[in-house]
Every structure is written in C-alpha cells, then in structure tokens.
Design a protein around this motif. Sequence first.
Motif, PDB file in Angstrom:
ATOM      1  N   HIS A  55       0.616  -1.166  -0.075  1.00 26.85           N
ATOM      2  CA  HIS A  55      -0.116   0.117  -0.038  1.00 26.85           C
ATOM      3  C   HIS A  55       0.738   1.432  -0.036  1.00 26.85           C
ATOM      4  CE1 HIS A  55      -2.739  -3.174   1.247  1.00 26.85           C
ATOM      5  NE2 HIS A  55      -3.820  -2.303   0.747  1.00 26.85           N
ATOM      6  N   ALA A  56       2.195   1.321   0.468  1.00 32.71           N
ATOM      7  CA  ALA A  56       2.905   2.429   0.348  1.00 32.71           C
ATOM      8  C   ALA A  56       3.532   2.587  -0.701  1.00 32.71           C
ATOM      9  CB  ALA A  56       4.181   2.114   1.206  1.00 32.71           C
ATOM     10  N   PHE A  57       2.901   1.785  -1.757  1.00 32.03           N
ATOM     11  CA  PHE A  57       3.785   2.050  -3.276  1.00 32.03           C
ATOM     12  C   PHE A  57       2.667   2.363  -4.231  1.00 32.03           C
ATOM     13  CE2 PHE A  57       6.561  -0.920  -0.995  1.00 32.03           C
ATOM     14  CZ  PHE A  57       7.783  -0.170  -1.031  1.00 32.03           C
ATOM     15  N   VAL A  58       1.332   2.593  -3.708  1.00 27.11           N
ATOM     16  CA  VAL A  58       0.175   2.919  -4.579  1.00 27.11           C
ATOM     17  C   VAL A  58       0.332   3.917  -5.409  1.00 27.11           C
ATOM     18  CG1 VAL A  58      -2.253   2.931  -4.764  1.00 27.11           C
ATOM     19  CG2 VAL A  58      -1.295   1.048  -3.024  1.00 27.11           C
ATOM     20  N   GLY A  59       0.650   5.085  -4.604  1.00 23.53           N
ATOM     21  CA  GLY A  59       0.912   6.408  -5.286  1.00 23.53           C
ATOM     22  C   GLY A  59       1.808   6.238  -6.385  1.00 23.53           C
ATOM     23  N   ASP A  60       3.044   5.688  -5.888  1.00 25.77           N
ATOM     24  CA  ASP A  60       4.005   5.506  -7.054  1.00 25.77           C
ATOM     25  C   ASP A  60       3.569   4.832  -8.268  1.00 25.77           C
ATOM     26  OD1 ASP A  60       6.745   5.656  -7.987  1.00 25.77           O
ATOM     27  OD2 ASP A  60       6.830   3.582  -7.748  1.00 25.77           O
ATOM     28  N   VAL A  61       2.900   3.417  -8.273  1.00 28.96           N
ATOM     29  CA  VAL A  61       2.655   2.774  -9.373  1.00 28.96           C
ATOM     30  C   VAL A  61       1.500   3.504 -10.195  1.00 28.96           C
ATOM     31  CG1 VAL A  61       3.263   0.620  -8.361  1.00 28.96           C
ATOM     32  CG2 VAL A  61       1.040   1.524  -8.120  1.00 28.96           C
ATOM     33  N   LEU A  62       0.751   4.235  -9.656  1.00 33.74           N
ATOM     34  CA  LEU A  62      -0.466   4.910 -10.329  1.00 33.74           C
ATOM     35  C   LEU A  62       0.231   6.370 -11.026  1.00 33.74           C
ATOM     36  CD1 LEU A  62      -3.392   5.006  -7.635  1.00 33.74           C
ATOM     37  CD2 LEU A  62      -2.857   3.530  -9.434  1.00 33.74           C
ATOM     38  N   ALA A  63       1.180   6.753 -10.494  1.00 30.33           N
ATOM     39  CA  ALA A  63       1.948   7.858 -11.166  1.00 30.33           C
ATOM     40  C   ALA A  63       2.644   7.335 -12.693  1.00 30.33           C
ATOM     41  CB  ALA A  63       2.814   8.699 -10.218  1.00 30.33           C
ATOM     42  N   ARG A  64       3.109   6.163 -12.422  1.00 35.37           N
ATOM     43  CA  ARG A  64       3.848   5.762 -13.418  1.00 35.37           C
ATOM     44  C   ARG A  64       2.906   4.776 -14.600  1.00 35.37           C
ATOM     45  NH1 ARG A  64       7.148   2.032  -9.885  1.00 35.37           N
ATOM     46  NH2 ARG A  64       7.838   0.960 -11.662  1.00 35.37           N
ATOM     47  N   GLY A  65       1.569   4.969 -14.423  1.00 34.44           N
ATOM     48  CA  GLY A  65       0.616   4.737 -15.474  1.00 34.44           C
ATOM     49  C   GLY A  65      -0.209   3.073 -15.076  1.00 34.44           C
ATOM     50  N   ALA A  66      -0.063   2.699 -13.980  1.00 31.43           N
ATOM     51  CA  ALA A  66      -0.754   1.700 -13.391  1.00 31.43           C
ATOM     52  C   ALA A  66      -2.445   1.926 -13.878  1.00 31.43           C
ATOM     53  CB  ALA A  66      -0.511   1.027 -11.948  1.00 31.43           C
ATOM     54  N   VAL A  67      -3.185   1.027 -14.345  1.00 33.54           N
ATOM     55  CA  VAL A  67      -4.468   1.244 -14.732  1.00 33.54           C
ATOM     56  C   VAL A  67      -5.402   1.144 -13.262  1.00 33.54           C
ATOM     57  CG1 VAL A  67      -5.162  -0.995 -15.070  1.00 33.54           C
ATOM     58  CG2 VAL A  67      -6.145   0.631 -16.507  1.00 33.54           C
ATOM     59  N   GLY A  68      -4.857   0.651 -12.312  1.00 30.26           N
ATOM     60  CA  GLY A  68      -5.524   0.526 -11.072  1.00 30.26           C
ATOM     61  C   GLY A  68      -4.659  -0.061 -10.023  1.00 30.26           C
ATOM     62  N   ALA A  69      -5.310  -0.279  -8.753  1.00 32.39           N
ATOM     63  CA  ALA A  69      -4.692  -1.038  -7.664  1.00 32.39           C
ATOM     64  C   ALA A  69      -5.963  -1.570  -6.884  1.00 32.39           C
ATOM     65  CB  ALA A  69      -3.862  -0.092  -6.660  1.00 32.39           C
ATOM     66  N   ILE A  70      -5.391  -2.964  -6.468  1.00 30.69           N
ATOM     67  CA  ILE A  70      -6.335  -3.680  -5.452  1.00 30.69           C
ATOM     68  C   ILE A  70      -5.553  -3.445  -4.271  1.00 30.69           C
ATOM     69  CG2 ILE A  70      -7.018  -5.854  -4.814  1.00 30.69           C
ATOM     70  CD1 ILE A  70      -6.675  -6.919  -7.563  1.00 30.69           C
ATOM     71  N   VAL A  71      -6.528  -2.987  -3.254  1.00 28.89           N
ATOM     72  CA  VAL A  71      -6.177  -2.499  -2.041  1.00 28.89           C
ATOM     73  C   VAL A  71      -7.210  -3.107  -0.844  1.00 28.89           C
ATOM     74  CG1 VAL A  71      -5.149  -0.458  -2.809  1.00 28.89           C
ATOM     75  CG2 VAL A  71      -7.615  -0.396  -2.022  1.00 28.89           C
ATOM     76  N   GLU A  72      -6.586  -2.986   0.481  1.00 29.11           N
ATOM     77  CA  GLU A  72      -7.365  -3.773   1.469  1.00 29.11           C
ATOM     78  C   GLU A  72      -8.352  -2.345   2.138  1.00 29.11           C
ATOM     79  OE1 GLU A  72      -5.117  -5.639   4.120  1.00 29.11           O
ATOM     80  OE2 GLU A  72      -4.717  -7.283   2.534  1.00 29.11           O
ATOM     81  N   GLN A  73      -9.414  -2.990   2.692  1.00 29.39           N
ATOM     82  CA  GLN A  73     -10.272  -2.090   3.580  1.00 29.39           C
ATOM     83  C   GLN A  73      -9.400  -1.144   4.317  1.00 29.39           C
ATOM     84  OE1 GLN A  73     -13.089  -4.840   5.131  1.00 29.39           O
ATOM     85  NE2 GLN A  73     -14.150  -5.086   3.253  1.00 29.39           N
ATOM     86  N   GLY A  74      -9.728   0.171   4.527  1.00 37.62           N
ATOM     87  CA  GLY A  74      -9.028   1.020   5.519  1.00 37.62           C
ATOM     88  C   GLY A  74      -7.757   1.608   4.720  1.00 37.62           C
TER      89      GLY A  74
END
Length: 479
Positions: A55-74
Amino acid sequence: MTDLTLTLDWVADAVGATRTQGSADVPVGDVVTDSRTIQPGDLFVALRGPRFDGHAFVGDVLARGAVGAIVEQGFAGFEERGSAGSTEQDPAYDGRGTGPDLGPPRLIEVSDTLEALQRLAHRVRSAVSTRVIAITGSAGKTTTKEAIAALLATRFRVVKNKGNLNNHIGLPLSLMQLRTAPDVAVMELGMNHAGEISRLVEIATPDVRVWTNVGDAHLGFFASADAIADAKAEILVCNADDRRVMTRVRSFPGTVLTFGESDGATIRARSVRDRGIRGMSADIETPAGDRTIETALLGRGNLLNVLAATAVAIDGGIGLDQIAVEIARLKPADRRGAVRQLRDGITLIDDSYNSSPSALRRMLEVVAHEAGDTRSIGVLGEMLELGEHSLALHESCGRAAAAAGLSRLFAVGGAPARALADAAIAAGMPAASVACFDTSDQAAPAVVAAVTAGDLVLVKGSRGTRTDVVVDRLLAELG
C-alpha cells in the motif's frame, strides 16, 4: 482458443470487491505485485508482507501509469481520492493515470489482497479451457516441470511457471499466463506448511496431478514425512517406488498412472545404467510400447523425474519415438545438477540451488560412480527446514559422503553441518581431509585452493547456505 481480455470490472467481480472507485470498463495489462516492475496499463496488487506493505507504493505505481490497484479496506487513499486528482496519501500520483483515453486509475477494495490475487487467478483458470498439469513433491519438481513442458511442447502450445513462482503468491502470478489461452499449462506447486498444497490445488484446479515423491525436504514443518504425504494426497501421476505415495494413492477416485522401477509401474524402467556425470540410460516399458532412453540429467532421482514426464506425455498423445528424442535433449535447470568443465580437466557439478537429505544422497551416488583414479571434493551446505530430525539426517549424509569416497569434504553452515562432517570422519574419512566453515564466503577460497587438475567437485546446499557463492568463485578462478 481465444485470448482472455481482463477489464477492471471483470477483475472487481472476480475478487469480490467490497467497493470500487475510478474508471471501470478498462483493459488490464499484467497483474503485478512488485511495484518496481510496473508498466503502463498494469494492475497492481498491494500485498502486505513481513518486510513491506504494498500500500505504501500505490501512489508511485499509479503515477507511473498503472491502470488501477487492488487495496485492502482501510486504505486511506481510497477515502481521499477523487475521480482524477492526487491526495496527501499518494503524493506521487499526478492525475495523469494511464493516458487520456483510459481516464483516471481505479482502486478496487477487498478485505484481503492476497486472497483477492488467488481468487483472480482461479477465475482466470476457470475461464479458459487450458489443460493444467500440477507438479508437487519433496524434490524434483522443477526438473519434472521442465521435462513435461519440453515433451508436450512438441505438440501443444505450453506455458509454465516462470522461475520459482510456485507458492501462494507465485502460483497465482504464473496462472495469469492462461489469459493467452495456451493448450497446456505446467505448474509447479511449492509447499512449506500443511494445507498449503490443498489451497494451491484449489487455485489451479489441475486436470493432471503429478506427485514426484515424499522425502524429508520440509520435515521442519511437519511431525513426519507421513504428514507431508497426507498434505499431498491429491495426485494422479505417482511414484511407484515411494511407499508413502503408494499408500495414499489407493484411495484416489480417479485414474492413477505410476512410474518407477517397481514391478507393475505404468511407466517402468529396467536395466538402469548409471553413467555418472554423463547421465542415465534405461529400457522403459509403457502402455505404448518399449524404448531405450538416455538423458544427460544426473542420478536415479532425475531418471524418476523423466519417467514422470513420460507418463504425462503418453497421456497427452505424444509418441514414444518423439519422447525418446526429447528426453535426450533435456538439460538441467540452472544450478540443479549442471556439469561444467573447468580448466585442467576439472569437472564441477553445480547442484547449489537447493538440497535435501534424499537429494544429496542421490548426488553422492553420482560422485561414487566416478570413484577410482579421480579425486572427488564435496562442498556440502547445511540443509534447512529439517526440524528436530536435522542432526540425525545430517549425520546420515555424512556417512554417505564417506561411503562415496570423497577425497575432501567442506561442510558449510552451523551445528548440522558440523554434525555431517563429524559423521564423515567417524565413518572413515581422515580428519585432515574434512573442514567446516560457517559461511560459503569463508569456504570459497579454501575450496579453490584445494582443487587440483582432474578433480571432480560437487557443490550442493540449501538456498539459505548460499553454496552458489562457491560455484561462482570456482568459475571465476578456474573456469
């Protein structure tokens, strides 16, 4: 068969998303758990582990063009993110998403991201008609996987695990290859604790199941090898020479094919000829006829792996002549019994990828075959995950090392490695020819200094012992 195209909507349904946010009907590239490998259009799964939190890297992967991310509740970013902008939680995201045609990236919320990855892999597997072959066992899984894939590739379009992606995370990632709708997928299933194989089988839902053996590779996780056998009792293609395997196969409701040297095996080897460092040959009897096979793979253990692959290939309609040709072409996987010729007639057997007592004894048989005028050196690393049986099993292997006629023995590791060395001395090896080192880094220069022209050097140990360091040093200085 046509390729399977995933969209974010399809993924959200497959993983049982509790909430979604952002773009929906958008195609998904690769499914990725390592943020360092993300490419534009990929979907990131934010796993939590003992040393990291995806979860600490979600922002980075989205900035690099990831189409989305699967994350946990909270996950705070889910609450804060608008449809297109950045948030304090993910300062790296700049609102660009994956481009103007795809819109902003999407977050898919689940209760457990690892379970979501596994559910997604199972849905992909269920959506295609690919024939899935699963391989499990205490030893020989990778070699068997490679052999089966090679034989079936003569007729079918085949995919297999990449590298060692065979556990509760790696298998789901490997199954994503089924999106290309291959004819066959050959999947190795790893196991470290009771119940894990059952879960991996549920995910892969194999059509053919191969059980190589039940040895002592993971005794540290079980009360006994019999417990390992119980954890792996869903297999169809089975080792007829393994008592624990055959005891549990009798209750299997489906078709059972067996392989080995035992009377009555479906694929039976007879007149087995151990050619030492040149490999094995045997006459085999099969329902499709009899043939003589030769393989460069070392030892009786690898012969059994080849017989398992032969059983699967015959079941898949591959002819015996083609099977024999492909078996002769098989090469050992990296650091799994590879024979390397160094300068001055020195021969290196690089079996440094991993080790177990049964596999080590098999390789010592290869060394013993070369006994005579050839000096042999064993660099034997501690075998891990053996639990309360560790010292006794290492002592047994020390006696086997002495019986194999080793001229020099270098034991690497802690107390179990020292127990191996002491047992070798007690079994007749001169104390002056045996040395112990805590690490492979310490052992490497001593091994290089001990090797002389014409020597045969076996290097084998568990991954944690890093005996590959010794191999690399030998190649660098004597290659």
